[in-house]
Design a protein around this motif. Sequence first.
Motif, PDB file in Angstrom:
ATOM      1  N   GLN A   1       0.839  -1.197   0.000  1.00 19.55           N
ATOM      2  CA  GLN A   1       0.000   0.000   0.000  1.00 19.55           C
ATOM      3  C   GLN A   1       0.879   1.253   0.000  1.00 19.55           C
ATOM      4  OE1 GLN A   1      -2.636   0.478   3.372  1.00 19.55           O
ATOM      5  NE2 GLN A   1      -3.883   1.981   2.298  1.00 19.55           N
ATOM      6  N   TYR A   2       1.976   1.216   0.755  1.00 18.82           N
ATOM      7  CA  TYR A   2       2.913   2.340   0.761  1.00 18.82           C
ATOM      8  C   TYR A   2       3.415   2.611  -0.659  1.00 18.82           C
ATOM      9  CZ  TYR A   2       7.251   4.932   1.189  1.00 18.82           C
ATOM     10  OH  TYR A   2       8.253   5.853   1.000  1.00 18.82           O
ATOM     11  N   GLU A   3       3.888   1.565  -1.323  1.00 22.41           N
ATOM     12  CA  GLU A   3       4.443   1.729  -2.671  1.00 22.41           C
ATOM     13  C   GLU A   3       3.398   2.265  -3.656  1.00 22.41           C
ATOM     14  OE1 GLU A   3       6.185  -2.094  -3.374  1.00 22.41           O
ATOM     15  OE2 GLU A   3       7.919  -1.641  -2.100  1.00 22.41           O
ATOM     16  N   LYS A   4       2.179   1.778  -3.522  1.00 23.30           N
ATOM     17  CA  LYS A   4       1.099   2.243  -4.400  1.00 23.30           C
ATOM     18  C   LYS A   4       0.784   3.719  -4.138  1.00 23.30           C
ATOM     19  CE  LYS A   4      -3.755   1.456  -5.480  1.00 23.30           C
ATOM     20  NZ  LYS A   4      -4.998   0.845  -5.036  1.00 23.30           N
ATOM     21  N   LEU A   5       0.626   4.085  -2.870  1.00 15.29           N
ATOM     22  CA  LEU A   5       0.299   5.472  -2.533  1.00 15.29           C
ATOM     23  C   LEU A   5       1.477   6.418  -2.801  1.00 15.29           C
ATOM     24  CD1 LEU A   5      -1.770   5.037   0.754  1.00 15.29           C
ATOM     25  CD2 LEU A   5      -2.585   5.897  -1.446  1.00 15.29           C
TER      26      LEU A   5
ATOM     27  N   PHE B   1       7.735   4.136   5.846  1.00 15.50           N
ATOM     28  CA  PHE B   1       8.660   3.210   5.207  1.00 15.50           C
ATOM     29  C   PHE B   1       9.598   3.948   4.258  1.00 15.50           C
ATOM     30  CE2 PHE B   1       4.734   1.049   6.219  1.00 15.50           C
ATOM     31  CZ  PHE B   1       5.191  -0.053   6.925  1.00 15.50           C
ATOM     32  N   GLN B   2      10.680   3.261   3.934  1.00 16.67           N
ATOM     33  CA  GLN B   2      11.655   3.687   2.951  1.00 16.67           C
ATOM     34  C   GLN B   2      12.108   5.131   3.183  1.00 16.67           C
ATOM     35  OE1 GLN B   2      12.247   0.789   2.500  1.00 16.67           O
ATOM     36  NE2 GLN B   2      12.118   0.336   0.320  1.00 16.67           N
ATOM     37  N   THR B   3      12.038   5.987   2.180  1.00 18.61           N
ATOM     38  CA  THR B   3      12.502   7.372   2.318  1.00 18.61           C
ATOM     39  C   THR B   3      11.754   8.103   3.427  1.00 18.61           C
ATOM     40  OG1 THR B   3      13.084   7.443  -0.027  1.00 18.61           O
ATOM     41  CG2 THR B   3      12.802   9.557   1.078  1.00 18.61           C
ATOM     42  N   ASP B   4      10.477   7.819   3.587  1.00 19.74           N
ATOM     43  CA  ASP B   4       9.695   8.482   4.633  1.00 19.74           C
ATOM     44  C   ASP B   4      10.207   8.109   6.029  1.00 19.74           C
ATOM     45  OD1 ASP B   4       8.263   9.539   2.563  1.00 19.74           O
ATOM     46  OD2 ASP B   4       6.478   8.309   2.878  1.00 19.74           O
ATOM     47  N   ALA B   5      10.666   6.876   6.193  1.00 18.31           N
ATOM     48  CA  ALA B   5      11.254   6.457   7.474  1.00 18.31           C
ATOM     49  C   ALA B   5      12.534   7.241   7.744  1.00 18.31           C
ATOM     50  CB  ALA B   5      11.539   4.956   7.457  1.00 18.31           C
ATOM     51  N   ILE B   6      13.311   7.472   6.708  1.00 18.64           N
ATOM     52  CA  ILE B   6      14.552   8.237   6.851  1.00 18.64           C
ATOM     53  C   ILE B   6      14.229   9.678   7.243  1.00 18.64           C
ATOM     54  CG2 ILE B   6      16.567   9.114   5.609  1.00 18.64           C
ATOM     55  CD1 ILE B   6      16.379   6.455   3.921  1.00 18.64           C
ATOM     56  N   ILE B   7      13.177  10.234   6.677  1.00 21.07           N
ATOM     57  CA  ILE B   7      12.760  11.596   7.043  1.00 21.07           C
ATOM     58  C   ILE B   7      12.363  11.650   8.510  1.00 21.07           C
ATOM     59  CG2 ILE B   7      11.004  13.382   6.664  1.00 21.07           C
ATOM     60  CD1 ILE B   7      11.099  12.604   3.673  1.00 21.07           C
ATOM     61  N   LEU B   8      11.607  10.646   8.980  1.00 19.01           N
ATOM     62  CA  LEU B   8      11.248  10.610  10.404  1.00 19.01           C
ATOM     63  C   LEU B   8      12.500  10.567  11.275  1.00 19.01           C
ATOM     64  CD1 LEU B   8       8.169   8.198  10.721  1.00 19.01           C
ATOM     65  CD2 LEU B   8       8.216  10.688  10.856  1.00 19.01           C
TER      66      LEU B   8
ATOM     67  N   THR C   1      14.721  -6.803   5.649  1.00 20.75           N
ATOM     68  CA  THR C   1      14.898  -7.262   4.262  1.00 20.75           C
ATOM     69  C   THR C   1      14.763  -6.129   3.241  1.00 20.75           C
ATOM     70  OG1 THR C   1      12.581  -7.960   4.096  1.00 20.75           O
ATOM     71  CG2 THR C   1      14.172  -9.634   4.738  1.00 20.75           C
ATOM     72  N   ASN C   2      15.724  -5.227   3.265  1.00 23.35           N
ATOM     73  CA  ASN C   2      15.793  -4.102   2.332  1.00 23.35           C
ATOM     74  C   ASN C   2      14.640  -3.115   2.445  1.00 23.35           C
ATOM     75  OD1 ASN C   2      18.222  -5.037   1.256  1.00 23.35           O
ATOM     76  ND2 ASN C   2      17.134  -6.363  -0.161  1.00 23.35           N
ATOM     77  N   THR C   3      13.953  -3.137   3.554  1.00 28.14           N
ATOM     78  CA  THR C   3      12.861  -2.196   3.800  1.00 28.14           C
ATOM     79  C   THR C   3      13.178  -1.402   5.058  1.00 28.14           C
ATOM     80  OG1 THR C   3      11.242  -3.693   2.826  1.00 28.14           O
ATOM     81  CG2 THR C   3      10.389  -1.962   4.260  1.00 28.14           C
TER      82      THR C   3
ATOM     83  N   TYR D   1       9.339  18.650   1.344  1.00 24.24           N
ATOM     84  CA  TYR D   1       9.595  17.203   1.436  1.00 24.24           C
ATOM     85  C   TYR D   1      10.962  16.851   0.842  1.00 24.24           C
ATOM     86  CZ  TYR D   1       9.032  12.172   0.747  1.00 24.24           C
ATOM     87  OH  TYR D   1       9.210  10.818   0.767  1.00 24.24           O
ATOM     88  N   SER D   2      11.263  17.367  -0.332  1.00 26.95           N
ATOM     89  CA  SER D   2      12.516  16.997  -1.006  1.00 26.95           C
ATOM     90  C   SER D   2      13.747  17.488  -0.244  1.00 26.95           C
ATOM     91  CB  SER D   2      12.538  17.526  -2.443  1.00 26.95           C
ATOM     92  OG  SER D   2      12.483  18.925  -2.442  1.00 26.95           O
ATOM     93  N   LYS D   3      13.590  18.516   0.555  1.00 26.30           N
ATOM     94  CA  LYS D   3      14.706  19.027   1.361  1.00 26.30           C
ATOM     95  C   LYS D   3      15.154  17.990   2.400  1.00 26.30           C
ATOM     96  CE  LYS D   3      15.728  22.821   4.551  1.00 26.30           C
ATOM     97  NZ  LYS D   3      15.189  24.017   5.194  1.00 26.30           N
ATOM     98  N   TYR D   4      14.238  17.166   2.861  1.00 21.94           N
ATOM     99  CA  TYR D   4      14.537  16.186   3.904  1.00 21.94           C
ATOM    100  C   TYR D   4      14.677  14.759   3.373  1.00 21.94           C
ATOM    101  CZ  TYR D   4      13.542  19.942   7.109  1.00 21.94           C
ATOM    102  OH  TYR D   4      13.579  21.136   7.775  1.00 21.94           O
ATOM    103  N   SER D   5      14.282  14.535   2.129  1.00 17.49           N
ATOM    104  CA  SER D   5      14.343  13.173   1.583  1.00 17.49           C
ATOM    105  C   SER D   5      15.737  12.884   1.048  1.00 17.49           C
ATOM    106  CB  SER D   5      13.297  12.974   0.487  1.00 17.49           C
ATOM    107  OG  SER D   5      13.627  13.748  -0.634  1.00 17.49           O
ATOM    108  N   ILE D   6      16.034  11.607   0.923  1.00 19.09           N
ATOM    109  CA  ILE D   6      17.310  11.163   0.377  1.00 19.09           C
ATOM    110  C   ILE D   6      17.072   9.876  -0.395  1.00 19.09           C
ATOM    111  CG2 ILE D   6      17.929   9.917   2.495  1.00 19.09           C
ATOM    112  CD1 ILE D   6      20.864  10.601   1.879  1.00 19.09           C
ATOM    113  N   ASP D   7      17.753   9.741  -1.505  1.00 19.23           N
ATOM    114  CA  ASP D   7      17.661   8.526  -2.299  1.00 19.23           C
ATOM    115  C   ASP D   7      18.156   7.348  -1.461  1.00 19.23           C
ATOM    116  OD1 ASP D   7      19.352   6.644  -4.334  1.00 19.23           O
ATOM    117  OD2 ASP D   7      17.496   7.399  -5.236  1.00 19.23           O
ATOM    118  N   LEU D   8      17.432   6.245  -1.499  1.00 20.63           N
ATOM    119  CA  LEU D   8      17.792   5.088  -0.672  1.00 20.63           C
ATOM    120  C   LEU D   8      19.174   4.536  -1.003  1.00 20.63           C
ATOM    121  CD1 LEU D   8      14.419   3.147  -0.418  1.00 20.63           C
ATOM    122  CD2 LEU D   8      15.482   4.618   1.270  1.00 20.63           C
TER     123      LEU D   8
END
Length: 135
Positions: free
Chosen positions: A4-8, A28-35, A47-49, A92-99
Amino acid sequence: MLEQYEKLKKEYPDSLLLFKSGIFYLSFQTDAIILNKIFNYKINILTNTYKAGFPQSSLDLNLEKLEQKHINYCIIEEKCILKKQNFKHNNYSKYSIDLSLYNRINEIIEKLKNMNTNEISLVLPRIERALNGSC
């Protein structure tokens, strides 16, 4: 929940997605890194998540901080978006980072942790010079 995360995420690529799970909110993923970057919440790797979360009791305070930083977010509960915040000037992009970059940074950190003092004393000045923009 990850599906659902990937879809949204495709629908809301520049929003932090928060999923209600019991008495917690998870990202999850980039959003987890932002948190992790904003609130210093621990990231769990399964497992890579990447996954990070916080208790329901912290929701209002966390949303307030996201709003102060002008970060778009969606709150998802039982597969429905309950609340959505969209800023005209979203940060959002200021705090996000490519996995892949995040993985590389963590690999470097692990290598540094495993070095002895002499090795670190040789490598660290080069890293510091690079961070300061000099050769």
